[in-house]
Motif scaffolding. Structure first.
Motif, short mmCIF file in Angstrom:
data_model
loop_
_atom_site.label_atom_id
_atom_site.label_comp_id
_atom_site.label_asym_id
_atom_site.label_seq_id
_atom_site.Cartn_x
_atom_site.Cartn_y
_atom_site.Cartn_z
N LYS A 144 0.83 -1.21 0.00
CA LYS A 144 0.00 0.00 0.00
C LYS A 144 0.86 1.26 0.00
CE LYS A 144 -3.20 2.41 3.01
NZ LYS A 144 -3.91 2.38 4.30
N GLU A 145 1.92 1.27 0.83
CA GLU A 145 2.81 2.43 0.88
C GLU A 145 3.53 2.64 -0.44
OE1 GLU A 145 3.98 2.32 5.66
OE2 GLU A 145 5.18 1.24 4.17
N ARG A 146 3.95 1.54 -1.05
CA ARG A 146 4.65 1.63 -2.34
C ARG A 146 3.73 2.20 -3.42
NH1 ARG A 146 8.51 3.09 -5.40
NH2 ARG A 146 8.67 1.93 -7.34
N LEU A 147 2.49 1.73 -3.48
CA LEU A 147 1.55 2.21 -4.49
C LEU A 147 1.23 3.68 -4.27
CD1 LEU A 147 -0.90 -0.83 -4.76
CD2 LEU A 147 0.85 -0.14 -6.40
N GLU A 148 1.09 4.08 -3.01
CA GLU A 148 0.82 5.50 -2.73
C GLU A 148 1.99 6.37 -3.18
OE1 GLU A 148 -0.01 5.69 1.45
OE2 GLU A 148 -2.18 5.58 1.13
N ARG A 149 3.21 5.89 -2.95
CA ARG A 149 4.40 6.66 -3.35
C ARG A 149 4.48 6.76 -4.87
NH1 ARG A 149 8.73 8.30 -0.70
NH2 ARG A 149 8.20 7.08 1.14
N VAL A 150 4.23 5.64 -5.56
CA VAL A 150 4.28 5.65 -7.03
C VAL A 150 3.22 6.59 -7.58
CG1 VAL A 150 3.83 4.25 -9.08
CG2 VAL A 150 5.29 3.35 -7.29
N GLU A 151 2.01 6.52 -7.02
CA GLU A 151 0.93 7.39 -7.48
C GLU A 151 1.29 8.85 -7.26
OE1 GLU A 151 -3.87 8.04 -6.74
OE2 GLU A 151 -2.70 6.79 -5.37
N LYS A 152 1.83 9.16 -6.09
CA LYS A 152 2.22 10.53 -5.77
C LYS A 152 3.27 11.05 -6.74
CE LYS A 152 5.42 11.47 -3.06
NZ LYS A 152 6.84 11.88 -3.06
#
Length: 463
Positions: free
Chosen positions: A410-418
């Protein structure tokens, strides 16, 4: 009492910050005060109105229809009166007005109008009625042969047999409305209305009136006006981005779902309704519950039939099928004869993360076909810049994120999206509308994400 310059500046500062339009004319009908909110409501610049004759700027079916002129000429006071008129460009405007004359020694020396904009509410209802007649999607429109998609479609088809609430979970651009419409048009309700509303696209102050309607007497001049629940009676109401509703409205929605009755704003009588509600959310509902954006009781009531639409990055085997579908679509629209894509394009499409999902892919193909004039095959040079690079940083994890700094998925996907949203915004010089189009999402959805990033613990989100 005389008003010195400092006092006037104070008055002016207050006028500009009011969330209500203020329009004042003198005894000759000349505009002397016109604040920022009024400009926004009426889509007018200050110089187009200030020191101009009010009658030369705004149009009415009859001059008698103007509450401001009635106050000036007849000394008439009106409160909570709905009024529809036109600006100097012919744009229709609808407001709720409080209007009264300004007197000095019993002589009328001017008039003031305080207005609230309901143009958007009127427009949205009209748009929903038009869309309900035009847009018809069925399961055939949802393209995908992957196991995840076929499983989801089979579950959705099962939902056509009942009238239970459906909760569709999927990122922006995954095709939530296609699934919702497919359920409606595959059910016994198919001959009745399908009404769709994005909850994030309407100000909170208007949403209650939009959903439940208004009763005569709610404000002077108001007609009995049905809301979306009444318009969808017997059919289906799709509430997109349900997590954008405030908790008060979520509680009222829960009551409607439980009792199958609605009460119009300003009304006393409850009306029975027969509406199937399909709600969508563009984030993990458990995360929305934890963050306080979704009531737990409403979530349980809506998710009788939960459906998860997989993002495109989790069903990349469908990319080729979708690409060919969009090429056929735009061949027909543009009068072109593109036969397909070359191997380098296939590779680029497979490597991309597709945070904008199917909608982003469609926009990429449409853009490529605009560049591939008189070509028979789409090549790498025809793709948008973000897809042409062979080493897009968002597809290559940074060393410090992999080594010595473990992240959850979840943290990785949020960072990529950001990171991706930040890059696109910077590429469009901070223009949110252009960035939203590039990302394949609505302007409101992008603004929601920006707000989420700034409020979260994700660091370095600076545009």
């Amino acid at each position: 009492m005389k008003c010195n310059e400092t006092t006037w500046l104070m008055y002016k500062a207050v006028l500009e910050e009011l969330d209500v339009g203020v329009h004042i004319i003198d005894s000759d009908g000349i505009t002397v005060i016109y604040n920022r909110k009024a400009m926004k409501t009426e889509s007018m610049a200050l110089e187009e109105v200030l020191n101009k004759d009010f009658r030369d700027v705004f149009g009415f079916e009859k001059n008698d229809d103007s509450t401001l002129l009635s106050a000036l000429n007849e000394g008439k006071v009106t409160r909570n009166r709905k009024q529809t008129y036109y600006n100097n460009k012919g744009k229709e405007i609808t407001t709720i007005n409080n209007t009264f004359p300004i007197r000095k020694n019993n002589d009328i020396i001017g008039a003031v109008e305080l207005s609230k904009d309901v143009t958007q509410l009127e427009t949205v209802i009209k748009q929903n009625l038009v869309r309900a007649k035009k847009d018809v999607y069925t399961f055939n429109e949802f393209i995908g042969n992957s196991h995840a998609v076929q499983t989801m479609i089979e579950e959705a088809k099962q939902a056509t047999r009942t009238s239970s609430s459906v909760f569709i979970i999927g990122e922006t651009g995954t095709g939530k409305e296609i699934v919702a419409q497919s359920i409606h048009y595959g059910s016994d309700r198919s001959r009745m209305p399908f009404i769709s509303q994005n909850c994030a696209a309407i100000p909170e102050t208007l949403l209650e009136s939009l959903l439940f309607g208004t009763e005569k007497g709610a404000f002077t001049g108001a007609l009995d006006k049905p809301g979306l629940f009444e318009l969808a009676n017997g059919g289906t109401l799709l509430l997109d981005e349900i997590n954008s509703l405030n908790f008060t409205l979520q509680a009222k929605l829960l009551r409607v779902l439980q009792e199958r009755k609605i009460r119009r704003v300003g009304g006393m009588e409850e009306k029975e309704i027969d509406v199937r509600v399909i709600a969508t959310i563009n984030e993990d509902p458990l995360h929305a519950l934890e963050q306080g954006r979704l009531r737990r009781d409403l979530y349980y009531r809506l998710s009788v039939v939960p459906l998860h639409i997989p993002p495109l990055r989790e069903r990349k085997e469908d990319i080729s099928l979708l690409t060919n579908h969009f090429i056929r679509k735009y061949n027909q629209l543009f009068g072109m004869s593109i036969n397909g894509v070359d191997s380098s394009v296939q590779s680029a499409l497979q490597q991309h993360s597709w945070l904008g999902n199917v909608r982003e892919l469609e926009h990429a193909i449409e853009g490529a076909m605009n560049r591939a004039y008189q070509e028979s095959v789409i090549t790498l040079e025809h793709l948008p810049l973000r897809l042409r690079s062979s080493n897009i940083h968002m597809n290559t994890p940074k060393v410090h994120e992999v080594i010595g700094n473990k992240e959850t998925l979840k943290e990785r996907l949020e960072r990529v999206e950001k990171d991706y949203i930040k890059d696109v915004l910077n590429g469009e010089n901070g223009n949110i509308s252009k960035a939203a189009e590039q990302l394949g999402m609505s302007r409101q959805s992008l603004q929601y994400r920006l707000k989420k990033f700034r409020e979260s613990q994700i660091p370095d989100f600076v545009i």
